[in-house]
Design an enzyme around this catalytic site. Sequence first.
Site, short mmCIF file in Angstrom:
data_model
loop_
_atom_site.label_atom_id
_atom_site.label_comp_id
_atom_site.label_asym_id
_atom_site.label_seq_id
_atom_site.Cartn_x
_atom_site.Cartn_y
_atom_site.Cartn_z
N HIS D 153 0.88 -1.06 -0.18
CA HIS D 153 0.04 0.06 0.06
C HIS D 153 0.71 1.23 0.07
O HIS D 153 2.25 1.20 0.24
CB HIS D 153 -0.97 -0.22 1.23
CG HIS D 153 0.00 0.09 2.46
ND1 HIS D 153 0.22 -1.00 3.22
CD2 HIS D 153 0.22 1.34 3.29
CE1 HIS D 153 1.05 -0.44 4.27
NE2 HIS D 153 0.93 0.82 4.30
N HIS D 199 -5.50 -1.89 5.07
CA HIS D 199 -5.74 -0.84 4.22
C HIS D 199 -5.00 -1.17 3.15
O HIS D 199 -3.78 -1.75 2.92
CB HIS D 199 -4.90 0.53 4.95
CG HIS D 199 -3.57 0.15 5.48
ND1 HIS D 199 -2.99 -0.77 5.88
CD2 HIS D 199 -2.58 1.35 5.89
CE1 HIS D 199 -1.77 -0.51 6.22
NE2 HIS D 199 -1.83 0.59 6.30
N HIS D 214 4.84 7.29 2.54
CA HIS D 214 5.57 6.02 2.36
C HIS D 214 4.93 5.11 1.45
O HIS D 214 3.86 4.81 0.99
CB HIS D 214 5.88 5.35 3.62
CG HIS D 214 4.83 4.87 4.43
ND1 HIS D 214 3.87 5.46 5.49
CD2 HIS D 214 4.11 3.52 4.25
CE1 HIS D 214 2.98 4.57 5.74
NE2 HIS D 214 2.84 3.49 4.95
N HIS D 246 2.04 -0.52 15.11
CA HIS D 246 0.99 0.52 14.68
C HIS D 246 -0.18 0.21 15.62
O HIS D 246 -0.63 -1.09 15.89
CB HIS D 246 0.52 0.56 13.43
CG HIS D 246 1.50 0.78 12.42
ND1 HIS D 246 2.04 2.15 12.46
CD2 HIS D 246 1.77 0.39 11.21
CE1 HIS D 246 2.93 2.22 11.27
NE2 HIS D 246 2.76 1.14 10.51
N TYR D 255 10.21 1.89 9.47
CA TYR D 255 10.50 2.86 8.42
C TYR D 255 11.81 3.39 8.28
O TYR D 255 12.67 3.32 9.10
CB TYR D 255 9.59 4.13 8.88
CG TYR D 255 8.24 3.75 8.95
CD1 TYR D 255 7.40 3.97 7.79
CD2 TYR D 255 7.47 3.67 9.91
CE1 TYR D 255 5.94 3.96 7.42
CE2 TYR D 255 5.99 3.40 9.95
CZ TYR D 255 5.29 3.72 8.78
OH TYR D 255 3.82 3.61 8.70
N GLU D 265 8.36 1.50 4.08
CA GLU D 265 7.83 0.83 5.15
C GLU D 265 7.90 -0.71 4.86
O GLU D 265 7.71 -1.07 3.83
CB GLU D 265 6.51 1.10 5.55
CG GLU D 265 6.02 0.05 6.75
CD GLU D 265 4.49 0.45 7.35
OE1 GLU D 265 3.75 0.41 6.08
OE2 GLU D 265 4.09 0.43 8.26
#
Lengths: 307, 307, 307, 307
Positions: D153, D199, D214, D246, D255, D265
């Site tokens: 993503h 996501h 990112h 997260h 990261y 990431e």
Amino acid sequence: MAMTDVLRPGYLQVRVLDLEEAIVHYRDRIGLDLVEVAPDGRAYLKAYDEFDRHSIVLRQADESGLDVVAFKVSSEAALDALAGRLRNAGITTTTIPEGEQPGVGRRIRFRVPTGHQVELYATIALSDQGPMINNPDLWRTEPRGMRAIRFDHCLLHGQDIDGTAKIFTDILGFATSEVAVTPDGQPIAIFLSCGMKAHDIALVRHHEDGKLHHVSFLLESWSDIGHAADLIAQHNMSLDIGPTRHGATRGQTIYFFDPSGNRNEVFSGGYQFYPDNPTRTWTADQAGKAIFYYEKKLHETFLSVVT
Amino acid sequence: MAMTDVLRPGYLQVRVLDLEEAIVHYRDRIGLDLVEVAPDGRAYLKAYDEFDRHSIVLRQADESGLDVVAFKVSSEAALDALAGRLRNAGITTTTIPEGEQPGVGRRIRFRVPTGHQVELYATIALSDQGPMINNPDLWRTEPRGMRAIRFDHCLLHGQDIDGTAKIFTDILGFATSEVAVTPDGQPIAIFLSCGMKAHDIALVRHHEDGKLHHVSFLLESWSDIGHAADLIAQHNMSLDIGPTRHGATRGQTIYFFDPSGNRNEVFSGGYQFYPDNPTRTWTADQAGKAIFYYEKKLHETFLSVVT
Amino acid sequence: MAMTDVLRPGYLQVRVLDLEEAIVHYRDRIGLDLVEVAPDGRAYLKAYDEFDRHSIVLRQADESGLDVVAFKVSSEAALDALAGRLRNAGITTTTIPEGEQPGVGRRIRFRVPTGHQVELYATIALSDQGPMINNPDLWRTEPRGMRAIRFDHCLLHGQDIDGTAKIFTDILGFATSEVAVTPDGQPIAIFLSCGMKAHDIALVRHHEDGKLHHVSFLLESWSDIGHAADLIAQHNMSLDIGPTRHGATRGQTIYFFDPSGNRNEVFSGGYQFYPDNPTRTWTADQAGKAIFYYEKKLHETFLSVVT
Amino acid sequence: MAMTDVLRPGYLQVRVLDLEEAIVHYRDRIGLDLVEVAPDGRAYLKAYDEFDRHSIVLRQADESGLDVVAFKVSSEAALDALAGRLRNAGITTTTIPEGEQPGVGRRIRFRVPTGHQVELYATIALSDQGPMINNPDLWRTEPRGMRAIRFDHCLLHGQDIDGTAKIFTDILGFATSEVAVTPDGQPIAIFLSCGMKAHDIALVRHHEDGKLHHVSFLLESWSDIGHAADLIAQHNMSLDIGPTRHGATRGQTIYFFDPSGNRNEVFSGGYQFYPDNPTRTWTADQAGKAIFYYEKKLHETFLSVVT
């Protein structure tokens, strides 16, 4: 409780049927570094996290199996003292002069009652490819294959394991971490430690003497055990059993064979041992659980195939 | 290279501001077993994989910090010998008689140049809740909280770390696994080992004497480090840094504080050490990488907060 | 390629011989939460990371096995549309009215050619113990036992797996992720997905209809597979095989039995699937590798024991 | 709840300052395969577990950042339907003809209110180096570097994230998995899913439009996150933060920056999402916990550095 001057299993000389195949196996699959194929035809290898020049010696022969397992001791003086203790106990020792293996000092060789050759030595050259020591990174280059950290231990089969164990404990100062015994109290498996490892050498009673059950390498984690299993499958290596866990030592493990039929183990985890720990004891009816904690039984090849 | 008769850091007595809160923290978060709150008001705890009766002693006081770190030695004779060596070196020793702590035999106490109290002892009762030894399972009951395997080591701060280190190496027989030095060669951090652990005690130069930087517990794996981080977050413990990795020792680590402000570490991995290994050396400009291999820098609280 | 309105396997109703024992197994070992034992005697459970009220229904009966597997669809309108398509294809559907299970809306039930009962439903109450949604923590309380994340899928055995698969693909819109075929092209195993999972249901050809091979739960990692193996051993659950890995789906897995003899799987990993991915195909001679990637062979109990 | 015809983020075209350096980074560190450097100068790469021909396109330019993010849809008919819906909503679409990128069919391009270019396409060639499909092994060759499984993503920064999110949800059929809102209810971060991933694209409010925060790649496990951290340190890549976790999505993450300053990431874990799941909501005061569950605070570079 006396502390031992034996530091660790230092190297193993293993017989293989085809040196080229064996080098591919130990270098590219297990992940050892090839130090050299010496003029005498032997291949010398080491794991990336070992300081000493080599830890595995491969010798091409007509029959697979173990030539010798050698232990590094803390000093030349300690070597002399241990050799003296062996001779005082009536054990014949032979001195192998410096240089028989490249980089290795004088060695004291003797035969244990189970028929295996054992050596002690105090001096070995440091590898120039050992772990970094100045502002070190984790490794010089990323570990390869199964990412073996070190040669860890071997398991030997033979008849008089009590006699062999007695030499390791009473003369060399090893502690007994675990033992499996028959109902009449006779040991069928003995795990011996000269430091904080659950075992530095192990012995199992067997009708033939001088046999090698397996050579074991340490991995970092259960994740790496899974990765080793992936490689075994991908490269069609011969799997014996695993991934599984031992009851004895609690190590997480997988067994497979080198191309010459010598059994290899890669393992991780397990407890750390101190010589004041009680000896863990298994009864013979729980041998399955002792060896394979998940399966709780032993399989035919594991019991019968030795080299 | 002489082998040491010191087996391991055996226990730590830590001062806490509120004993009840501290017990919750060390029992339910770190995962130690509470052995007893003794009539003298001290709480005794142990990790599930330790044989000895206790390894952490909590004493309620007005100020947090370290009372004493104690090392178990291999025998009463070794204890006498070590005490003699200390006295010969001009170090005052005190004998704490058997029973000052429940289950613990006579202890030899002395103060090191950095102001910390250190003890040696040879005798401690075995716990009846230690690891199983007859046809053992992995554990009696599933580990709790962060699943600490054992009390592992502590890091002490003070001025004359050279002086303290000299006692550990020259008198007690520890090996120096790693050292960080200033450009003029003065050590600012020293890692000392009495066995196969990368450190059994560590020293960092600091302007105040007698300070505790952290108490460390061993976990099984990087997975368990992640799980510890989850618990720290979920329970709103005070995080210092991590999950990360040390350059020195290569341990995977997370730092946080107990409710009294004593820093705790849980870690896994890192290399295993032998006393014949070269000492790894860090230059002061690489101190960041030495301590936090990923971040490559030190943060303010880590440098300044000690108890 | 059409997208399906079937969201996921929503719940499974399983027959057990002893409800109390089964609750202990699924709650304390697998780690599900017990929602309630309803007045009708059925026990409702859910995994900690599922939003819906329940995902496993246990019904005490004289014979173990599967009552029904039910799939949640995206809306009541989609439910109507799918029911219409089933009837248009000549499949008899029955409507189970809202409330037959607590919290579950109207269900459309039909029997597939392999003899299993399948249901579709669009409505189920949200659990008040589902994942947190406001400034959520990872979990409300730390997961228990094997830490199952969700009920994941089931594998069904029967004769006409082609016929059953055709309903799932042509009418319900599932995609075929993997298939194993005989030399003459006849499928012996079919893996079907309605989302991004490598399989939401799987079918294996077998001489008896209506059989359950296993119920599967998702774990977080290979570490948790190892932990599950530890629990299986520690609690003397009946192990079938593992830890190992599937060739098909690539999942890391362990199989064992609930106290009623229903086979359970816990697994982790494997690939994520998209409906535009090519179908992976196995030839029958590679069935061993397809099922157990490490062992490369099938064992007797895995082939023959179904409920 | 409608099911979307958008399958997944298919590829990203990223601007880099030095193509050679970028190829080394994405191929040898992230572990992507280099498909080709095309005659137009762009480098095409893919992860080992992706079927499609490429997923990352690197274009050398004077400024780093994002050219376009493209989503694969389920069919050419679906592409037409989605394009029609976009135009009906007053959004200008451009058709990029087949072949502008090697192997990629016609694309529908449009600009979202935050200034980013988005594309949809239904056709892309299958790689001949994608996952094996006949009696497949885990991989053709062992994954390299960080062992990225797939491009996963991207997170985009801009002003009108509500407007951009509305296109994704109302026109393209994405679901909102998580949102962070100010006390007056204004979203500051929106996580959008077109499948079972927590996501597929995320949006954060920022004063500049068209920015890339990112690009994210999936790894297998927390073990691999640790390994990625080791590589970042060993190769002196620029670390931003991590290993950490997260709160939003629960992913375990690290990261770092590519040599051109684009943030990367790599992550693993996190929950799997279904479109009927409630939207998780974070209040602005908990934004630290939402982003970095362990640290519970945001750091300056993470907030300010975008490309």
